[in-house]
Every structure is written in structure tokens, then in C-alpha cells.
Design a protein around this motif. Sequence first.
Motif, mmCIF file in Angstrom:
data_model
loop_
_atom_site.group_PDB
_atom_site.id
_atom_site.type_symbol
_atom_site.label_atom_id
_atom_site.label_comp_id
_atom_site.label_asym_id
_atom_site.label_seq_id
_atom_site.Cartn_x
_atom_site.Cartn_y
_atom_site.Cartn_z
ATOM 1 N N MET A 126 5.519 27.295 55.128
ATOM 2 C CA MET A 126 5.992 26.062 54.556
ATOM 3 C C MET A 126 6.028 26.265 53.045
ATOM 4 O O MET A 126 5.120 26.830 52.464
ATOM 5 N N THR A 127 7.101 25.809 52.460
ATOM 6 C CA THR A 127 7.216 25.913 51.014
ATOM 7 C C THR A 127 7.375 24.529 50.412
ATOM 8 O O THR A 127 7.865 23.613 51.053
ATOM 9 N N ARG A 128 6.940 24.391 49.203
ATOM 10 C CA ARG A 128 7.065 23.130 48.479
ATOM 11 C C ARG A 128 7.896 23.420 47.234
ATOM 12 O O ARG A 128 7.581 24.308 46.466
ATOM 13 N N GLU A 129 8.968 22.656 47.068
ATOM 14 C CA GLU A 129 9.865 22.859 45.939
ATOM 15 C C GLU A 129 10.157 21.524 45.267
ATOM 16 O O GLU A 129 10.183 20.492 45.927
ATOM 17 N N PRO A 130 10.406 21.540 43.948
ATOM 18 C CA PRO A 130 10.767 20.291 43.291
ATOM 19 C C PRO A 130 12.185 19.871 43.685
ATOM 20 O O PRO A 130 13.033 20.714 43.958
ATOM 21 N N ARG A 131 12.409 18.578 43.769
ATOM 22 C CA ARG A 131 13.760 18.079 44.014
ATOM 23 C C ARG A 131 14.575 18.386 42.763
ATOM 24 O O ARG A 131 14.105 18.191 41.649
ATOM 25 N N THR A 132 15.795 18.887 42.930
ATOM 26 C CA THR A 132 16.603 19.302 41.786
ATOM 27 C C THR A 132 17.827 18.423 41.601
ATOM 28 O O THR A 132 18.253 17.725 42.518
ATOM 29 N N GLN A 133 18.340 18.484 40.407
ATOM 30 C CA GLN A 133 19.585 17.802 40.087
ATOM 31 C C GLN A 133 20.473 18.793 39.350
ATOM 32 O O GLN A 133 19.988 19.716 38.707
ATOM 33 N N SER A 134 21.785 18.623 39.460
ATOM 34 C CA SER A 134 22.744 19.482 38.773
ATOM 35 C C SER A 134 23.621 18.637 37.876
ATOM 36 O O SER A 134 23.915 17.477 38.177
ATOM 37 N N VAL A 135 24.046 19.239 36.792
ATOM 38 C CA VAL A 135 24.937 18.556 35.863
ATOM 39 C C VAL A 135 26.016 19.552 35.420
ATOM 40 O O VAL A 135 25.737 20.728 35.229
ATOM 41 N N LYS A 136 27.248 19.064 35.339
ATOM 42 C CA LYS A 136 28.363 19.870 34.850
ATOM 43 C C LYS A 136 28.963 19.157 33.659
ATOM 44 O O LYS A 136 28.973 17.927 33.593
ATOM 45 N N GLY A 137 29.479 19.933 32.748
ATOM 46 C CA GLY A 137 30.108 19.308 31.600
ATOM 47 C C GLY A 137 30.700 20.338 30.679
ATOM 48 O O GLY A 137 30.928 21.491 31.060
ATOM 49 N N THR A 138 30.944 19.932 29.456
ATOM 50 C CA THR A 138 31.531 20.797 28.441
ATOM 51 C C THR A 138 30.699 20.683 27.179
ATOM 52 O O THR A 138 30.402 19.583 26.706
ATOM 53 N N TYR A 139 30.291 21.836 26.665
ATOM 54 C CA TYR A 139 29.606 21.885 25.378
ATOM 55 C C TYR A 139 30.663 21.868 24.276
ATOM 56 O O TYR A 139 31.671 22.571 24.367
ATOM 57 N N THR A 192 21.089 23.357 36.394
ATOM 58 C CA THR A 192 20.312 22.792 37.494
ATOM 59 C C THR A 192 18.850 22.783 37.065
ATOM 60 O O THR A 192 18.363 23.771 36.513
ATOM 61 N N GLY A 193 18.173 21.669 37.327
ATOM 62 C CA GLY A 193 16.771 21.570 36.955
ATOM 63 C C GLY A 193 16.070 20.529 37.793
ATOM 64 O O GLY A 193 16.693 19.835 38.606
ATOM 65 N N PRO A 194 14.745 20.402 37.638
ATOM 66 C CA PRO A 194 13.987 19.430 38.431
ATOM 67 C C PRO A 194 14.336 17.994 38.052
ATOM 68 O O PRO A 194 14.620 17.696 36.902
#
Length: 95
Positions: A1-14, A35-37
Motif C-alpha cells: 500500500m502506498t500513500r501519495e499526496p493528492r496532486t493538481q496540474s496547471v497549464k499556462g504561458t510564462y 504538477t504539485g500537491p
Amino acid sequence: MTREPRTQSVKGTYELHFPDRFYGHYIWYVPFEATGPTPDAPSTKTQHTRAMTDREKARHCGWPGREPAGARPPQPGARQGVGPARAAGRSTATA
């Protein structure tokens, strides 16, 4: 069993601003994805499963035809799954 943080992704333009011209331009637009927690989110649990090997089946399940480690054959006249006090007709309840 593994435990991982829920992640979110964002796309855009710098949008990059240079003080001097960089390859003929002061402003550059660069595609970006990260992508990050997710903040303040609980972690997710993931269970990884697979089929048991023959050795694991023999060790833990008594398969095929083998008793699990430490198992003893039932005593003659003993009822299966019942402790000695109940098998003799005595109650194990206390008042």
C-alpha cells in the motif's frame, strides 16, 4: 500500500520580460505545465495487488493439500472453531 499526496496540474504561458533584446524581442511567451500537491488535501492510498505465488499459497492458505505453518490436526471428538470451555458445555460469560 502506498500513500501519495493528492496532486493538481496547471497549464499556462510564462511571460518573460528582458531588459535588453533577446533574439530580437524584449518579451517572450513560453508554454508551461506544472504538477504539485494540492494544499490542505488528504493523501490518497493506493493498494497494489497481484496473484499469490504457489509458495505463498502453500505457506498461508494450506494449498495444495498442505497445512499452514503451525497448524495441528483436530483432536478426536473436538468441535471445530469452539474453545475448550464451550466444547465442554461451560459458559465463558462473566457477570
